[in-house]
Design a protein around this motif. Structure first.
Motif, short mmCIF file in Angstrom:
data_model
loop_
_atom_site.label_atom_id
_atom_site.label_comp_id
_atom_site.label_asym_id
_atom_site.label_seq_id
_atom_site.Cartn_x
_atom_site.Cartn_y
_atom_site.Cartn_z
N THR A 48 0.18 0.04 -15.12
CA THR A 48 -0.15 -0.74 -14.05
C THR A 48 -0.30 -0.25 -12.79
O THR A 48 -1.30 -0.55 -11.83
CB THR A 48 0.53 -2.41 -14.04
OG1 THR A 48 0.20 -2.73 -15.58
CG2 THR A 48 -0.33 -3.26 -13.13
N THR A 76 -7.43 1.45 -7.43
CA THR A 76 -8.10 0.00 -7.28
C THR A 76 -7.96 -0.63 -6.07
O THR A 76 -8.53 -0.59 -5.06
CB THR A 76 -8.42 -0.69 -8.69
OG1 THR A 76 -6.92 -0.90 -8.96
CG2 THR A 76 -9.15 0.25 -9.54
N VAL A 77 -6.93 -1.32 -6.30
CA VAL A 77 -6.28 -2.15 -5.31
C VAL A 77 -6.16 -1.64 -3.60
O VAL A 77 -6.56 -1.96 -2.50
CB VAL A 77 -5.06 -3.11 -5.55
CG1 VAL A 77 -4.53 -3.95 -4.72
CG2 VAL A 77 -5.59 -3.88 -6.89
N SER A 107 -3.67 0.29 -10.49
CA SER A 107 -3.82 -0.34 -9.36
C SER A 107 -3.83 0.43 -7.98
O SER A 107 -4.39 0.20 -7.07
CB SER A 107 -2.62 -1.53 -8.99
OG SER A 107 -1.45 -0.69 -8.74
N ALA A 124 1.62 4.46 -7.71
CA ALA A 124 0.31 3.75 -7.16
C ALA A 124 -0.16 4.56 -6.01
O ALA A 124 -1.31 4.67 -5.84
CB ALA A 124 0.96 2.27 -6.60
#
Length: 198
Positions: free
Chosen positions: A157, A164-165, A161, A29
């Motif tokens: 995922t 984005t997150v 993420s 991530a």
């Protein structure tokens, strides 16, 4: 009438209780976040602050793309030679160094491209590509066959993420330099944790 699928095929929270897997997902991530943040922040900076054309801005990222490709291709050999944890941790540390350089000199319009932006634009992708490859192995390593789809889904995922997150969160920490530096600190922290994990 077909029998119900065994309970072991269902998702269980303990799948994410493996410390190595959680750290690997964090590495994925953060690596995705770091590369996306660099593109967005520096593209805007080069065009809006330095008044570079879109073509010149795109050309500035060619070394970034080349380093990403070369490191990604070399990652398998490096993992085989030095081990997956070592390559993942080292990749994160190199990526963190690249972000630190970009935070210090990359957004300063008075520092020339050759030693203000270029070193960070090479170190960051070289490190994150190797880290991403190693973290993908750590995420799926030892997963039972019936959970391989789950492992792949969790990996994707984490990868989605990051840009984005995490990107949205880290971009709110202050200036562009602060956001880049904070992401570098996060990469370095995960690198240290992975290095210490058995």
């Amino acid at each position: 009438m077909p029998s119900a699928a065994p309970a072991t095929h269902c998702w269980r929270p303990r799948f994410l209780l493996d410390r190595r897997r959680v750290l690997a997902l964090a590495a994925i991530a953060l690596s995705a976040c770091a590369t996306s943040m660099t593109f967005v922040v520096l593209s805007l900076d080069l065009q809006q602050v330095r008044d570079w054309s879109p073509l010149r801005t795109s050309a500035a990222f060619v070394p970034f793309a080349l380093a990403l490709i070369v490191s990604g291709r070399a990652a398998g050999h490096l993992i085989g030679r030095y081990g997956v944890r070592t390559v993942t941790a080292a990749g994160l540390a190199i990526g963190a160094a690249g972000l630190a350089l970009l935070a210090l000199t990359g957004t300063d319009a008075h520092i020339p491209y050759g030693y203000g932006l270029l070193p960070g634009l090479v170190l960051l992708p070289a490190g994150t590509a190797a880290a991403f490859a190693g973290a993908a192995v750590l995420t799926t390593e030892g997963v039972p066959q019936h959970q391989s789809g789950l492992a792949g889904g969790v990996l994707n995922t984490a990868m989605e993420s990051g840009p984005t997150v995490l990107f949205a969160i880290l971009l709110t920490l202050g200036s562009d330099a602060s956001s880049l530096a904070s992401t570098g600190v996060a990469l370095a922290a995960v690198a240290l944790l992975i290095h210490r994990t058995e």
